[in-house]
Design a protein around this motif. Structure first.
Motif, short mmCIF file in Angstrom:
data_model
loop_
_atom_site.label_atom_id
_atom_site.label_comp_id
_atom_site.label_asym_id
_atom_site.label_seq_id
_atom_site.Cartn_x
_atom_site.Cartn_y
_atom_site.Cartn_z
N VAL A 67 -16.98 -22.85 -26.26
CA VAL A 67 -18.36 -22.91 -26.73
C VAL A 67 -19.24 -23.05 -25.50
O VAL A 67 -19.04 -23.95 -24.68
CB VAL A 67 -18.59 -24.08 -27.69
CG1 VAL A 67 -20.04 -24.11 -28.16
CG2 VAL A 67 -17.65 -23.99 -28.89
N PHE A 68 -20.21 -22.18 -25.38
CA PHE A 68 -21.03 -22.13 -24.18
C PHE A 68 -22.50 -22.19 -24.57
O PHE A 68 -22.95 -21.45 -25.46
CB PHE A 68 -20.75 -20.86 -23.38
CG PHE A 68 -19.29 -20.66 -23.08
CD1 PHE A 68 -18.71 -21.23 -21.97
CD2 PHE A 68 -18.49 -19.91 -23.94
CE1 PHE A 68 -17.37 -21.07 -21.70
CE2 PHE A 68 -17.14 -19.74 -23.68
CZ PHE A 68 -16.58 -20.32 -22.56
N THR A 69 -23.25 -23.05 -23.93
CA THR A 69 -24.65 -23.25 -24.30
C THR A 69 -25.58 -22.74 -23.22
O THR A 69 -25.15 -22.35 -22.13
CB THR A 69 -24.94 -24.74 -24.55
OG1 THR A 69 -25.02 -25.42 -23.28
CG2 THR A 69 -23.86 -25.38 -25.42
N CYS A 70 -26.86 -22.81 -23.55
CA CYS A 70 -27.88 -22.38 -22.59
C CYS A 70 -27.88 -23.25 -21.34
O CYS A 70 -28.44 -22.85 -20.30
CB CYS A 70 -29.25 -22.40 -23.25
SG CYS A 70 -29.66 -23.95 -24.07
N PHE A 71 -27.25 -24.43 -21.39
CA PHE A 71 -27.19 -25.30 -20.22
C PHE A 71 -25.98 -24.98 -19.34
O PHE A 71 -25.85 -25.55 -18.26
CB PHE A 71 -27.13 -26.77 -20.67
CG PHE A 71 -28.28 -27.15 -21.56
CD1 PHE A 71 -29.58 -27.19 -21.07
CD2 PHE A 71 -28.08 -27.45 -22.90
CE1 PHE A 71 -30.64 -27.53 -21.89
CE2 PHE A 71 -29.13 -27.80 -23.73
CZ PHE A 71 -30.42 -27.84 -23.22
N ASP A 72 -25.11 -24.08 -19.80
CA ASP A 72 -23.89 -23.75 -19.05
C ASP A 72 -24.02 -22.48 -18.22
O ASP A 72 -23.26 -22.28 -17.28
CB ASP A 72 -22.72 -23.57 -20.02
CG ASP A 72 -22.45 -24.82 -20.85
OD1 ASP A 72 -22.58 -25.92 -20.29
OD2 ASP A 72 -22.12 -24.68 -22.05
N VAL A 73 -24.95 -21.60 -18.59
CA VAL A 73 -25.00 -20.29 -17.95
C VAL A 73 -25.77 -20.35 -16.63
O VAL A 73 -26.54 -21.29 -16.39
CB VAL A 73 -25.66 -19.26 -18.88
CG1 VAL A 73 -24.87 -19.09 -20.17
CG2 VAL A 73 -27.11 -19.64 -19.19
N PRO A 74 -25.57 -19.36 -15.77
CA PRO A 74 -26.35 -19.31 -14.53
C PRO A 74 -27.85 -19.21 -14.81
O PRO A 74 -28.27 -18.71 -15.87
CB PRO A 74 -25.85 -18.03 -13.85
CG PRO A 74 -24.54 -17.72 -14.49
CD PRO A 74 -24.61 -18.25 -15.88
N LYS A 75 -28.64 -19.68 -13.89
CA LYS A 75 -30.10 -19.64 -14.04
C LYS A 75 -30.67 -18.26 -13.71
O LYS A 75 -31.89 -18.07 -13.75
CB LYS A 75 -30.75 -20.69 -13.15
CG LYS A 75 -30.32 -22.13 -13.47
CD LYS A 75 -30.74 -22.57 -14.84
CE LYS A 75 -30.38 -24.03 -15.10
NZ LYS A 75 -30.74 -24.46 -16.48
N THR A 76 -29.81 -17.33 -13.36
CA THR A 76 -30.25 -16.00 -12.94
C THR A 76 -31.03 -15.30 -14.06
O THR A 76 -30.65 -15.35 -15.22
CB THR A 76 -29.03 -15.13 -12.58
OG1 THR A 76 -28.21 -15.84 -11.67
CG2 THR A 76 -29.46 -13.81 -11.99
N THR A 77 -32.13 -14.66 -13.67
CA THR A 77 -32.87 -13.80 -14.60
C THR A 77 -32.61 -12.35 -14.24
O THR A 77 -32.34 -12.02 -13.08
CB THR A 77 -34.38 -14.09 -14.56
OG1 THR A 77 -34.86 -13.92 -13.23
CG2 THR A 77 -34.66 -15.49 -15.05
N PHE A 78 -32.71 -11.49 -15.23
CA PHE A 78 -32.43 -10.07 -15.00
C PHE A 78 -33.27 -9.23 -15.97
O PHE A 78 -33.69 -9.71 -17.02
CB PHE A 78 -30.93 -9.77 -15.19
CG PHE A 78 -30.38 -10.23 -16.51
CD1 PHE A 78 -30.35 -9.38 -17.61
CD2 PHE A 78 -29.87 -11.52 -16.66
CE1 PHE A 78 -29.83 -9.81 -18.82
CE2 PHE A 78 -29.36 -11.95 -17.87
CZ PHE A 78 -29.33 -11.09 -18.96
#
Length: 780
Positions: A67-78
């Motif tokens: 389970v992966f949340t918005c607090f786990d992902v890289p801060k990278t924008t694309f």
């Protein structure tokens, strides 16, 4: 016009047999089973922030892998829009990077805030329901004009007024002063002319393609592979690399057959997230497939747009001045941004800007908390033509003029150059419009029906309508247009054709085979095309959009074919030095000028591969970078029946006639035109995503509630063409992929006006809107 052997043939689609027999393999067909399944948790608010998330119970569900949340992902924008990348020298033209894999900042209802990977779909869905989310909620703004006044916080950081883009094209002041005006508004409201004004609206139309958005990812040999139903595999690879912060070359994207896209698959929706989830679970295969409901509200439909239109016209039927202001609602994310409404106001101008004295075209694109929007067939043009044709229909009706005659007095003429386009690259070189209109009038019986339907009363009425269109082929000069093609001579004298451009159901592969065969000098049946694009081996091409493929990718295909022909003749000259005069390749053999058949192509191919004195396995690469474009024109006539008390419109017949330049395959052109007419019926009468302005939530995200025309709603369709030889197209061709959806909707509106005398400016013209209009005018 120049004569061709293969171009213009009604060749059967090269993928027809596989598709009708079920052998064609789409993304889900190819996905290894069993595999891991990913599902997304969407926000239940339309604006705010995720404060915390408890996933303890979700992780405990049997079968859950992660389970992966918005607090786990890289801060990278694309960025996600399917546009070419630009080198540092033109970095300002790059798409805006405003997306994250998952985000704690909620900008739209249903934003992506967490994801579950599980052994099966049941476990994934159970886990989603057990995730507990705490939000900080902000007010929702859906009206773009209201959002322009600013929100706290803004929808996107860095845009305090929520304005994505603003453009203005206006007649220069010195020309206005010479006419005695201080502004275009003065010209529009000059009391010596007749004045017209209205407010128009076009809603958000969904692509409603058969195949949902789906991808699966796995790691192999040090590469992350993504198999996706995408229109833009090479761009998809780049965006995955950007989103994950890894070298682009370490990503491989494979595009199988596609079950429709119409623009939404020109965006990269969930492939980067799927790739990241795959990496988090050790490279195991992960499939991420959207539900039909998610496709409606979590992919990008046509931007809703508001317009204010004004015009003045003289007694001589000549337009004097026009003004259009447009506000485009891009939702919470930029996606394709301001380019869409630019197409709207530009085509409004081009279609009738030949004699008028003054013009003003102003447009804004604005962030709201509405669903994100993007490319949809014809890319903003149907909205602009809707406004142009509502205006022309109103004027003709109120002034008592024939709608065809009035339009043709003002319509675009050969030699027209848009004064506001960069380097004057928007120009109209070949003209079939007049012939299109004459043929359309005859096929619909315009003059006879106008007389027959005059002065109707009663509950059931008939009407006939007309609308014109103009469309710019490809994206030059506003964006990069480039393509590559690879052709290889096989040992049996046939050819392997590989394009980076994508077949998405429109018949591109068939036309590429015809273009290559024409350039080489062989039969289309001798060309074998690789329909699957694999970014590890397929030559670079941005993909399928903007009706660009036969125009731009076709130029690369022709280049590769001509080079192949030259290489074959060079080899024959070397192997058979006693030839007389110039060599020619025809009838699957090489001939000299004296009529001697030097060698059959299969024999020459074997020599190329296996000659002991020196092999020459022939492969050629074609390349094209296009800086100009071609304008398509055409018209639609339609006949309708209006049941006034029921507020019901039945479309009886549609006739569309277009100048698409030289036709590559007439049967495929007819197919495209029929499909576009059917989609435009939905755009005109029923298709609109309904958004709750208080929450930003889509209210009708099912095929039960989103009303796509069925076979029972599609009337007699007549599609014809007036062929011209455009100097910019590789074989005199222009565009046809998107043009058929443009003019049927305003033609239906014009027919309703003819039948009832009631004017409608909001599209779609649903029964509710029809009822309100008829009641307002006293018909009910």
């Amino acid at each position: 016009m120049e004569k061709y052997r293969e171009v213009g043939r009604q060749v059967k689609r090269v993928d027809a047999r596989d598709k009708v027999t079920g052998r064609a393999m789409f993304t889900d067909d190819l996905c290894p089973k069993p595999c891991l399944v990913a599902k997304i948790l969407h926000s239940t608010i339309g604006n705010g922030r995720v404060v915390s998330m408890d996933v303890t119970q979700a992780k405990a569900v049997p079968g859950v892998v992660g389970v992966f949340t918005c607090f786990d992902v890289p801060k990278t924008t694309f960025p996600v829009a399917g546009h070419p990348w630009y080198a540092a020298s033109a970095a300002a033209k790059r798409d805006v990077a405003d997306r994250r894999l998952l985000d704690d900042r909620v900008r739209i209802y249903g934003d992506n805030i967490a994801a579950v990977v599980a052994e099966d779909e049941v476990a994934a869905n159970r886990a989603l329901r057990k995730i507990k989310v705490e939000y900080e909620e902000y007010p929702v703004t859906y009206d773009p004009r209201e959002a322009m006044r600013g929100t706290n916080p803004p929808v996107q950081e860095g845009k305090p007024d929520n304005v994505v883009g603003h453009t203005l094209a206006v007649t220069p002041e010195d020309r206005l002063r010479a006419m005695g005006y201080s502004s275009v508004e003065d010209a529009v409201r000059d009391p010596r002319y007749h004045h017209f004004a209205f407010h128009a609206f076009t809603g958000e139309q969904s692509q409603a393609h058969i195949e949902v958005c789906v991808s699966y990812c796995y790691e192999e040999n040090g590469k992350l592979t993504c198999v996706s139903s995408t229109q833009i595999p090479h761009i998809c690879r780049r965006i995955i690399g950007q989103a994950l912060g890894i070298p682009w070359g370490s990503v491989r994207v494979i595009k199988p057959y596609i079950g429709g896209g119409f623009g939404t698959k020109q965006d990269i929706h969930f492939e980067p997230l799927n790739a990241w989830l795959c990496h988090q679970v050790g490279g195991r295969c992960v499939k991420l497939e959207l539900s039909r409901e998610e496709c409606f509200w979590d992919t990008s439909g046509r931007q809703p747009k508001d317009f204010e239109v004004e015009a003045s016209v003289g007694d001589d039927m000549r337009l004097h001045a026009r003004s259009i202001k447009a506000w485009s609602n891009t939702g919470g994310y930029i996606h394709h941004g301001h380019a869409l409404v630019l197409n709207s106001v530009n085509t409004f101008r081009w279609l009738y800007h030949t004699q008028e004295d003054a013009i003003r075209c102003e447009a804004w694109t604005v962030h709201t908390n509405g669903p994100h929007t993007g490319a949809m067939r014809a890319y903003g043009v149907p909205e602009g033509i809707w406004c142009a044709e509502c205006l022309m229909g109103d004027i003709a009706h109120d002034m008592g003029w024939d709608g065809v005659e009035f339009r043709m007095r003002n319509a675009i003429v050969p030699g027209y150059v848009d004064e506001f386009s960069p380097s004057n690259t928007i120009s109209y070189r070949t003209d079939g419009l007049r012939a299109c209109v004459e043929r359309g009038k005859r096929l619909i019986g315009w003059d006879e029906k106008r007389r027959e339907y005059a002065h109707q009363e009663g509950p059931i009425r008939r009407g006939v309508g007309v609308a014109l269109l103009v469309y710019k082929t490809a994206v030059a000069p506003f964006a990069l247009e480039t393509s590559n093609c690879q052709i290889t001579l096989n040992q049996d004298g046939t050819f392997q054709l590989q394009m980076g451009a994508t077949e998405i159901g429109q018949g591109a592969d068939t036309v590429f085979c015809q273009m290559a065969a024409e350039a080489i000098g062989v039969r289309t049946e001798d060309i074998h095309i690789v329909s699957t694009q694999d970014t590890d081996v397929a030559p670079y091409d941005p993909g399928a959009y903007a009706s660009r493929q036969t125009f731009v990718s076709g130029a690369a295909c022709k280049d590769a074919g001509q080079k192949m022909r030259g290489r074959i003749l060079e080899l024959a000259a070397r192997l058979y030095p006693d030839y007389q005069g110039e060599l020619d390749l025809r009838d699957h053999a090489v001939w000299d000028a004296a009529g001697n058949r030097l060698v059959d192509l299969p024999e020459l191919a074997l020599e190329a591969y296996y000659n002991l004195h020196g092999t020459d396995q022939i492969s050629t690469r074609g390349q094209a970078t296009v800086h100009q474009n071609a304008l398509v024109t055409g018209c639609t006539f339609c006949d309708v029946t209006v049941d006034v008390p029921l507020a019901q419109v039945t479309v009886n017949k549609i006739v569309s006639v277009q100048d698409n330049g030289r036709l590559m395959n007439p049967k495929l052109v007819e197919q495209q035109m029929h499909g576009g007419m059917a989609q435009s019926i939905g755009f005109a009468l029923s298709e609109e995503l309904l958004v709750d302005p208080k929450t930003g939530r889509v209210r009708n995200a099912t095929l039960l509630d989103y009303k796509v025309p069925t076979a029972m709603d599609v009337p007699e369709l007549i599609a014809e063409n007036v062929e011209t030889q455009d100097p910019m197209g590789p074989y005199g061709n222009k565009a046809v992929g998107e043009t058929p959806i443009i003019s049927p909707a305003p033609a239906i509106r014009d027919a309703i006006l003819n039948a009832t005398g009631v004017k409608f400016y909001e599209m779609p013209m649903t029964p509710q809107r029809l009822f309100e209009g008829f009641k307002r005018e006293g018909l009910i």
